[in-house]
Structure formats: C-alpha cells, structure tokens
Write a protein that holds these residues in place. Structure first.
Motif, PDB file in Angstrom:
ATOM      1  N   VAL A  62      -7.080   6.683   3.960  1.00 39.27           N
ATOM      2  CA  VAL A  62      -8.306   6.162   3.659  1.00 39.27           C
ATOM      3  C   VAL A  62      -8.626   4.866   3.149  1.00 39.27           C
ATOM      4  O   VAL A  62      -9.452   4.382   2.776  1.00 39.27           O
ATOM      5  N   CYS A  63      -7.069   4.278   2.716  1.00 37.16           N
ATOM      6  CA  CYS A  63      -7.293   2.851   2.013  1.00 37.16           C
ATOM      7  C   CYS A  63      -7.582   1.742   2.981  1.00 37.16           C
ATOM      8  O   CYS A  63      -7.607   0.592   2.717  1.00 37.16           O
ATOM      9  N   GLY A  72       0.588   4.426   0.776  1.00 40.36           N
ATOM     10  CA  GLY A  72       0.354   5.232   1.888  1.00 40.36           C
ATOM     11  C   GLY A  72      -0.763   6.201   1.698  1.00 40.36           C
ATOM     12  O   GLY A  72      -0.828   7.150   1.000  1.00 40.36           O
ATOM     13  N   ALA A  73      -1.944   5.709   2.179  1.00 42.05           N
ATOM     14  CA  ALA A  73      -3.081   6.664   2.190  1.00 42.05           C
ATOM     15  C   ALA A  73      -4.106   5.874   3.255  1.00 42.05           C
ATOM     16  O   ALA A  73      -4.447   4.894   3.114  1.00 42.05           O
ATOM     17  N   GLY A  97      -7.180   5.628  -4.499  1.00 39.67           N
ATOM     18  CA  GLY A  97      -7.789   5.065  -3.195  1.00 39.67           C
ATOM     19  C   GLY A  97      -9.011   5.935  -2.622  1.00 39.67           C
ATOM     20  O   GLY A  97      -9.051   6.262  -1.678  1.00 39.67           O
ATOM     21  N   MET A  98     -10.188   5.970  -3.387  1.00 41.75           N
ATOM     22  CA  MET A  98     -11.349   6.800  -2.913  1.00 41.75           C
ATOM     23  C   MET A  98     -12.631   5.800  -2.713  1.00 41.75           C
ATOM     24  O   MET A  98     -12.562   5.056  -3.705  1.00 41.75           O
ATOM     25  N   GLY A 142       0.940  -1.177   0.177  1.00 40.53           N
ATOM     26  CA  GLY A 142      -0.017  -0.082   0.091  1.00 40.53           C
ATOM     27  C   GLY A 142       0.825   1.405  -0.073  1.00 40.53           C
ATOM     28  O   GLY A 142       1.500   1.561   0.739  1.00 40.53           O
ATOM     29  N   SER A 179      -7.533   0.793  -4.792  1.00 39.58           N
ATOM     30  CA  SER A 179      -6.011   0.668  -4.720  1.00 39.58           C
ATOM     31  C   SER A 179      -5.487  -0.315  -5.449  1.00 39.58           C
ATOM     32  O   SER A 179      -4.598  -0.226  -6.324  1.00 39.58           O
TER      33      SER A 179
END
Lengths: 650, 155
Positions: A327-328, A324-325, A343-344, A322, A337
């Motif tokens: 919200v993911c 780095g977010a 990643g929304m 991942g 993602s």
C-alpha cells in the motif's frame, strides 16, 4: 578497472572539460579520454558480465568469478566490468566480449562452466557462434564475420530503448562513464540557463505522464508545488516497486543509478525543493547499494550539497528503505511511511502538493518518470513528443513475464499493441501453446482475453476501455492457466496487503478470496447449505466487487476488484464450469473433484495401479483397488485408463 | 554500550522519521525485534511503546522471532505462480515435515512464501539464505534439501 583507478582525479577533469564544455567539441586529448570511457577505443579487451539481481539469480556471480580465474590462469590483460541488465532475463547470465577495434559480442546463458570455452575462442579471434546472442553494430568498430547483429534480434528490434539504452553497457558504479555519456549535462543546463518555471514548462511541452500507474501529467504536479508558497518543499522518488512480477524500477536503478539521481536533482530544482527522499524497497539489496554508492560519488563530485556549481541551489538526497508494504506505493501512504508512521493512505484533498511530507508541499514521482527527465531536457521536448502517440509521449517499460519464449524487461514506444509485444518481442508462447489471457497492470490490473490482444498501449485508449496501465507488469498466460486460480492468487495478494483502514477493502477483499476459494475446491457435500452458498458466491461476487470499488478510499481498494470484474466479464463460462460442473478446464484446480474406485465394478485388473504415477492405488489382482487419499493428486490418469468405468468422480 | 544502545546513539536527531531506519538498523544486527528493543526505541524517540510496536508490526520486513539457520524463501510473484511455485512450496513443506518422529530443530529451517523477488524471467525462483535458485522444479528443491540435511547430519 582503468576507470576505477583514475576515479580520483578523472571526475574533476571531466566536469571541467566535458560537462562545462557546451560546444561539444573537444580537444584531441579530451576526446581520447571520452572515447576510452565510451569504449569506442580500447586499450585492452573488455569483458562485461551482467550482474543485476536477475543476472545474479541466474548465476552471474559464478560466471564473473570464472572469468576472473580465466584471466589470471592465462595471464591475460583485460578489463572485467560488472554491468546492469539488458533486459533479456531468460538468456541470463550474459557475458559480453569486446576486443580493441572490434564490435562487442554478447553471449547468452553463460554458466560458469562455459566461460573458459567462450573466452578461449574470443581471445583467439575465432567465435564459433555457440551461445552467441549477437554483436553490437557501431561505426567505430569492425564487425565479426558470420555473427548476427543484436539490433536485428527480434527481442530488441521492436523496442525503442531510450531509458534502457545504456543499461548493460555502462558500468553502474562509474560517474565518469556517465558524464562521458552526456550525464549531468541536462542538470547543469537547467541550473545555468533555465529558471525553474522554464524547466516545468519544458516538461509540460514534452507531455510526460507519471509512469507509476495513474498517468497523471508530471508538469501539473510540479507546477502546483512550485507555485505554492512554502519555506520548505520536498520531492519524493517512489521506488517502492511492490507489484509482484514487475521490476522496471529495479533494473533502472541497478543499470544506471546516476540518471535517476540527475532526474531527481532537476525535479528538485524545478519545484524549489532543497531535500529529496528516495523511498526504495528494502528487498532490493543491490539497487539500494548501488544507489547509496552513487549518491556518495555525486556528493563528492559536487552534484549534491550546498550551493551546487555556484548556482545557489542546495540539495540533499536521503535514501529510505521501504520496509515492505504494498500500500506504500500510494503516495499519501508513502509519505506517512517516511514520516515514521504506519503506511496508511488518507483522504485527498489536501493533495500532497498542498500538504505532503511533514505538512509541506511535496511531489511524489516514480523512478521511471524521473529517469525520463534528464533526457527530455537534453534532447528537447519535441524529440520526446516525437516518440509514442499524441496523447502519451515517450516510451514505457514492461516486465514481460509468464509463458512467452523471451521474458524480461522491454521498453516500447506508446502506440505499440500488446500483440506485437507478446509475439514479436516476446517471441510467442513457449512450447507452441495458445495465448489465453494477459494480465496488465499488476495484481489489481485487468485480465484481457487473447481476442483483445490488439489493444494499443496508450493512456487515452486504456482509459476509454477501462483498462489499467499500472506500473508495467505484463503477465502472459497460456491455455494451461486457470483463470480462477489466477484471480484467486491476485485477490489473496491484495487481501493480505490491504492496510485495514477501510472496511470495504479490508473485509471485502477477504470475502472475495473466501468465495473464490470455495468455488475452486470440492464441497464436503453436494447438497444443502454448502452447495447453495457456492452458487450464491458467484452470484454475489460481482456485486461485492462493485461495492468495494465504489466505497474504498485509496487506489488499492478502488482497483482491488479489477481482476474479479474483468475475469467475470471475459471468462464467465469458466466460473460457471467451476460452480456447476466442478470442472477446471486447465486442470489446475485439482481439489474440485475426487476420484474413488467403485468396489462393485472394479475387476482388480491392476491397470490403474500400474499407471498411477504417484503410487496412490493399492490392491491385489482380482480384488477391488483403493485410492489412497493422501497420495492422490487428482491427475485423472486412472479415470482415463480404466476399461470398466469403475472410477467415479465425486 | 550494547549494540542497541550504539545504534540509538548514532541517531542523535530524535525526530519520528528516524523510527523506521532505527528499527531497520537494529534488525540488521540482531536479526529480529524484541520487546526490549521496542521499549528502548520508544524511550529514545519519546513516543509511546504502543506506537513503535504498531509501526513495526505493520511492515513485512520486521520480525519478532529469530531467523532459522537456513531460511528458505519461495517466491510467489505472479511469474513464479504461473510457473508452478505452489507445487514447489508444497514439496518443500512435505520434505520438512516431521518424519518417523524425527523432527528438525525449528531453528534449522524456516520456510515461507514471499512476494516477488524480482527475478521473474527465470521463474520459479527460491532463495536459501542469500543464494538464488532459478527455474526450480520440486525434484531440484528436494535434492537441495537433502544435501543440506546430509550436511547437517540429519536423517
């Protein structure tokens, strides 16, 4: 080292003789191999060094090197093993010693320079007790005299370690050791004896709930996915642990990656998925590496791939880092993602079990949830249900951080109170300070005042009291913590991590942060518009928070106002103090006020000038002094020492 | 074949799902993502350049400027925040500020506050490149910096 040399042939031997032996009774020859792997019997002494990320951060690499050096210099024969974290991070680096026939002894805070002394004592069978954390009592070993039992250590005593029990003991890179400890028995049992619906029903009976935060029943997700008709299904393991102050998943992966892989394999079999993804935070270098190695070994041994153990079941596990977010961590964002998109999150329904990864039915489970699965199948759902409470069975991992004496990773049964975790396991607060507040559930969790620390950990109780269990961050704050500063910190984190899709979350968290910043800094002038907007800020904050909560799409936005709302509920007077009196009782928000010396009243006595720890006051004797703005930290010492009340607060 | 071409070559399957792994592989080699990389990856996966950039800029991991020689990362996880990581960050910032006209070469130090490094038990934590420093006080950090500066012969 022995295990490593034998790795090539031993795994196959163990699979044939241990794994496929359902009776559990082994011939003496096999029993000997198993006992060696369990370290019940030793050929030579073993030295364990905890080299999880937290251990390495505390200097375990140097400790390991020093131990190796010691063995070489003294030409001693011993196995040097790198293990995962036992959880007591404040005592790192940890080094354990086990001599043949004797109990294993743990030493704490073993920096490289202390290794020689400690090993010298160990090899001469005389342990003086310095740096000793305790010894591990077991039937097969003789105890050392005069050394406390580690099981009696308050940090471990109240814990119920079913997931962590072998972290720090088992070599994370060794599949053989895992098999010797009943590893993969559950998977094979499921594959050979149970149809997928039976596996789902066992998990249903166990009452296992998702440990990622929501506490959703795992079996419901599984059953829904299992029953949906689709040629392809997926299982996704969410290891994108991005809550600041939480590292349960990292420790589980670093300590024993094979159990997670086994859990994923069982879940995949139960829902009929042929492909699994592990989405792990890319910052977790060590965990990624251990997982990658473990996957390769599992594949080589035939636990992954085509037609596993001639059952007709195929499974491929793909590791994704991942990037780095925060919200993911939300399942629909995580799926996007993996698909190679931003990643929304998206609206639900359709839920992932209907339309998930690549449009196919998908189960998204957290690391801790999946790690529980092999244990449930191995020991039965009733065993699992016997731990914890009626509504929440099993245990929960917490990353205990902040101002307690012991910090680290703790595993407790559901039903335990926060008080017990903080004061018994955590050993109370550092330097005898007073408990002020607890933040549970990560940045978007809830702040609880000390008076409510008797609340019990339980999904039902938490729901009733509108608390957030979260994934397991538990931050303890003493009375030197400013609540507004903490809330500001959390909101700043969340406003940075908002993906920007929904306006209430994107703009709202930003506005909340602005308001909090405004009321924790000094206004340029005390009248007019600015003063009014400060006042208005605190009036609007609650309203704004409620709007964000009600109108956001995903979990991030819905929970982002929690710190503000819970702080306003329990610590409103501190908000008011900041706004009306410009006072921060913890003296953290130092920018709220400024000190100036009144030229009329200052007699030039030099007292404040001498007492200022930052040399921020200039002046000569009998002449008015002056505070140098850039150097002043607003510590307030000059204000206290001035005998002529010549220092004003503006 | 350039390094980038070699990475792209290793991804013969051109599904969109390989976008992030490709970018991660390239960043691992090059240290950061350039315009050329974005264009080349977009061509390889047959998606618009704008989409590649949109994805790359969404995630914290991807950088568009090169790394400094000493990357200082101060953890600002919750545990570290409580234990005073802000004071630590301010001190480092102060130490790295240009003094008496002597400015550090910008490629020597980079300083940033990062999310949890996962070593909360020993807060506050900072990292210089891959080396962890735990329970760091502002004084300790200043000492560390001056030893690096001495090494680099900068006053």
């Amino acid at each position: 080292m022995i295990a490593m040399e034998k790795e090539a042939g031993l795994t196959g031997f163990l699979v044939e003789n241990v794994l496929k032996n359902y009776s559990g009774e082994y011939s003496p020859e096999i029993q000997r191999e198993v006992d060696l792997l369990l370290r019940k019997h030793l050929r030579r002494p073993v030295i364990y060094v905890g080299t999880g990320t937290c251990g390495i951060a505390a200097g375990a690499d140097a400790t390991l090197k020093a131990a190796r050096q010691y063995l070489e210099t003294n030409q001693l024969e011993a196995d040097l093993i790198e293990v995962g974290c036992v959880g007591l991070c404040s005592a790192e680096p940890l080094l354990d010693f086990q001599a043949p026939g004797k109990a294993r002894v743990s030493f704490q805070k073993v920096s490289a320079d202390k290794v020689d002394g400690i090993l010298e004592e160990c090899f001469h069978h005389h342990i003086s007790g310095e740096h000793v954390l305790g010894q591990v009592a077991s039937e097969a070993h003789e105890l050392w005299p005069g050394i406390p039992l580690i099981q009696e250590n308050p940090f471990f005593k109240k814990q119920h370690r079913i997931l962590l029990f072998d972290c720090g003991e088992i070599a994370p890179a060794s599949l053989d050791e895992y098999i010797a400890r009943d590893g993969y028995k559950a998977f094979l049992k499921a594959l050979m004896n149970y149809p997928p619906e039976e596996v789902c029903s066992i998990v249903e009976q166990s009452g296992l709930r998702g440990r990622g935060g929501g506490g959703f029943l795992t079996a419901v997700k599984w059953n829904n996915t299992r029953m949906s008709a689709s040629d392809k299904k997926y299982i996704v393991c969410n290891a994108d642990e991005s809550d600041p102050g939480a590292y349960m998943d990292r420790a589980l992966v670093e300590g024993n990656p094979f159990r997670l892989i086994e859990g994923i394999s069982i879940a995949a079999y139960a829902i009929g998925a042929g492909k699994a993804y592990i989405y792990i935070r890319s910052e977790y270098n060590l965990a990624v590496k251990r997982l990658r190695d473990a996957l390769a070994k599992a594949k080589e041994a035939g636990f992954l791939g085509e037609n596993i153990f001639n059952s007709g079941f195929n499974l491929q596990i793909v590791l994704r880092e991942g990037p780095g977010a925060f919200v993911c961590g939300e399942e629909t964002a995580l799926i996007k993602s993996i698909e190679g998109r931003r990643g929304m999150p998206r609206t639900k329904p359709p839920y992932p079990f209907e339309k998930g990864l690549f449009g196919k039915p998908t189960v998204v489970n957290n690391v801790e949830t999946l790690t529980n699965v092999p244990l449930i199948l191995l020991h039965g759902p009733h065993w699992f249900k016997s731990i914890g409470t009626r509504y929440s069975s099993g245990t929960k991992l917490f990353a205990l951080t902040g101002d307690t004496v012991n910090t680290g990773l703790v595993e407790v049964p559901f039903g335990i109170s926060l008080e017990e975790i903080i004061f018994e396991i955590g050993g109370g607060l550092k330097n005898g300070k007073i408990l002020k507040a607890i933040q549970i559930g990560g940045p978007s969790g809830s702040l609880l005042p000390a008076a409510h620390s008797d609340v019990r950990i339980d999904y039902g109780i938490f729901e009733d009291q509108h608390l957030i269990m979260g994934s397991g961050g538990l931050v303890v704050m003493d009375d030197h913590t400013c609540i507004l500063d903490m809330v500001k910190y959390f909101i700043n984190f969340l406003q940075k991590e908002s993906c920007g899709k929904c306006i209430p979350c994107r703009e709202g968290t930003n506005r909340m942060y602005e308001i909090l910043k405004m009321i924790t800094t000094r206004p340029a002038q005390n009248e007019g518009h600015e003063s009014l907007s400060r006042f208005q800020g605190v009036m609007q904050l609650e309203n704004l928070a409620k709007v964000i909560k009600e109108t956001s799409l995903c979990g991030l936005g819905k929970t982002a106002p929690n710190p503000v709302l819970s702080a306003l509920e329990w610590f409103r007077e501190e908000f008011e103090e900041h706004v009306f009196e410009r006072k921060c009782r913890a003296n953290v928000c130092r920018n709220l006020i400024e000190y100036v010396i009144s030229a009329e009243r200052c007699t030039g006595c030099l007292v404040c000038l001498k007492k200022c720890p930052y040399d921020a006051i200039t002046g000569a004797a009998r002449e008015p002094h002056l505070i140098i703005r850039d150097k002043c930290t607003n510590c307030g010492i000059c204000y206290e020492v001035c005998k002529f009340s010549a220092i004003d607060i503006i | 074949m350039t390094e980038i071409e070699a990475v792209l070559h290793s991804y013969q399957n051109r599904d969109r799902e390989y976008l992030l792994p490709i970018l991660q592989d390239i960043q691992r080699i090059k240290g950061f993502i350039t315009t050329e990389v974005v264009v080349a990856v977009a061509a390889h996966l047959k998606i618009p350049t704008s989409k590649v950039y949109a994805v790359a800029s969404f995630y914290d991991q991807f950088r568009f400027v090169p790394f400094a020689k000493y990357q200082i990362k101060v953890c600002n996880g919750t545990g570290c925040h409580i234990e005073g990581s802000n004071a630590l960050f301010e001190e480092l910032k102060k130490q790295l500020e240009p003094k008496n006209g002597n400015q550090f070469k910008s490629d020597l130090f980079s300083l940033e506050q990062v999310q949890c490094l996962g070593a909360c038990g020993n807060a506050p934590v900072m990292k210089i490149n891959e080396i962890f420093y735990t329970s760091v006080t502002p004084e300790m950090a200043a000492g560390l910096l001056s030893s690096i500066k001495a090494q680099e012969e900068i006053q």
